[in-house]
Enzyme design. Structure first.
Site, PDB file in Angstrom:
ATOM      1  CD  GLU A 194      35.301  48.944  37.207  1.00 45.04           C
ATOM      2  OE1 GLU A 194      34.526  48.064  37.379  1.00 45.04           O
ATOM      3  OE2 GLU A 194      36.404  49.317  38.026  1.00 45.04           O
ATOM      4  CG  ASN A 205      32.685  45.480  39.194  1.00 44.50           C
ATOM      5  OD1 ASN A 205      32.794  44.923  38.203  1.00 44.50           O
ATOM      6  ND2 ASN A 205      33.006  46.666  39.442  1.00 44.50           N
ATOM      7  CG  ASP A 217      42.835  46.487  31.423  1.00 40.78           C
ATOM      8  OD1 ASP A 217      43.673  45.714  31.367  1.00 40.78           O
ATOM      9  OD2 ASP A 217      41.703  46.312  32.027  1.00 40.78           O
ATOM     10  CG  HIS A 232      35.451  44.843  35.945  1.00 40.78           C
ATOM     11  ND1 HIS A 232      35.945  45.862  36.728  1.00 40.78           N
ATOM     12  CD2 HIS A 232      36.157  43.741  35.774  1.00 40.78           C
ATOM     13  CE1 HIS A 232      37.191  44.953  36.863  1.00 40.78           C
ATOM     14  NE2 HIS A 232      37.445  43.864  36.403  1.00 40.78           N
TER      15      HIS A 232
HETATM   16  P1  PGA Z   1      41.121  38.492  38.400  1.00 37.28           P
HETATM   17  O1  PGA Z   1      40.760  39.770  37.594  1.00 37.28           O
HETATM   18  O2  PGA Z   1      41.683  37.809  37.210  1.00 37.28           O
HETATM   19  O3  PGA Z   1      42.541  39.002  39.150  1.00 37.28           O
HETATM   20  O4  PGA Z   1      40.098  38.110  39.284  1.00 37.28           O
HETATM   21  C1  PGA Z   1      39.620  39.686  36.543  1.00 37.28           C
HETATM   22  C2  PGA Z   1      39.213  40.798  36.070  1.00 37.28           C
HETATM   23  O5  PGA Z   1      38.970  41.966  36.899  1.00 37.28           O
HETATM   24  O6  PGA Z   1      38.786  41.382  35.133  1.00 37.28           O
END
Ligand code: PGA
Length: 248
Positions: A143, A136, A67, A138
């Site tokens: 999301e 959450n 992404d 995702h």
């Molecule tokens: P993070 O993000 O590794 O910074 O916790 C993970 C994600 O949102 O996929």
């Protein structure tokens, strides 16, 4: 889906890097799906060490990132292209033209999304996709509520993700509110999936993804239906799991 519970971030990085290196060694023209965020950093450090000390070769590897934020230039320090360069690409022997990060500046984002899907297909598909998980649930920027048959698309970020990411920007209003992301089905097409999670703030999402129902409300739960998905999770991120899992 397989779950491996490890002691800490260092062991998570080492376990994950070994899975990637083994897959790469089995297929010289390897196509690797990559992720950003704090979680994969120990894994990238271990891949860099393997490159320097063990000759792990990236010269014929092709990468596709999950992404990118819409509206951030690749030179912006919070863009995912910048992150990948700083955390991995600048330290291994991968040709720049083999590295792909979605274009957050594309004039026609929808056309770009179709092109990204085509590029992945033309490369022969993703051999192994690396993932983090949002608090959450995702994966990528899919999301909660994203259809499980989604392909690469443009999407808005939820409040929870904007809050999680705000620590990386000077001001909360600087956090982009849209992104281009591979879809859940794009991720499910990868031959192998490796999801890393660390930190107690991920415990609920990991438990829902592994032991809850398969639902668009928890996009990572789709991986229960992937034949070759491995979750490498630290003790604190595994705190909500009830089952008995491998602890190397
Ligand atoms: P993070 O993000 O590794 O910074 O916790 C993970 C994600 O949102 O996929």
């Amino acid at each position: 889906m397989k779950v491996v519970i490890v002691k800490d971030k260092t062991q998570m990085g080492a376990t994950g890097a070994k899975i990637i290196a083994d897959d790469m060694r089995g297929k010289p023209r390897h196509v690797l799906g990559l992720a950003t965020g704090a979680t994969p950093i120990p894994l990238y450090q271990e891949l860099i060490r393997m490159h320097r000390e063990e000759g792990l070769d990236f010269s014929r590897t092709t990468t596709f990132n999950l992404d990118e934020y819409i509206g951030l230039d690749p030179a912006h320090p919070q863009s995912y292209r910048y992150f990948m360069k700083a955390q991995l690409f600048d330290h291994i022997n991968i040709p720049k033209e083999n590295t792909h990060v979605p274009d957050g500046m594309a004039e026609d984002a929808d056309a770009f999304c179709e092109q990204y899907e085509r590029m992945i297909r033309d490369a022969g598909g993703i051999d192994l996709q690396l993932l983090g998980i949002g608090s959450n649930g995702h994966i990528g920027f899919n999301e909660p509520g994203t259809p499980l048959d989604s392909r690469t698309h443009r999407t808005g970020l939820t409040e929870s993700t904007i809050n999680d990411n705000a620590r990386l920007f000077e001001r909360r209003e600087d956090v982009p509110v849209e992104a281009v992301t591979m879809g859940v089905a794009t991720i499910m097409d990868a031959r192998r999936v490796l999801l890393l999670a660390c930190g107690e703030n991920k415990a609920a999402a990991v438990a829902a993804a592994v032991e809850g129902p398969v639902t668009p409300d928890v996009p990572a739960s789709a991986l229960q239906n992937h034949e070759h998905a491995v979750f490498v999770v630290t003790e604190d991120a595994a705190a909500g799991l009830k089952g008995d899992y491998e602890r190397p």
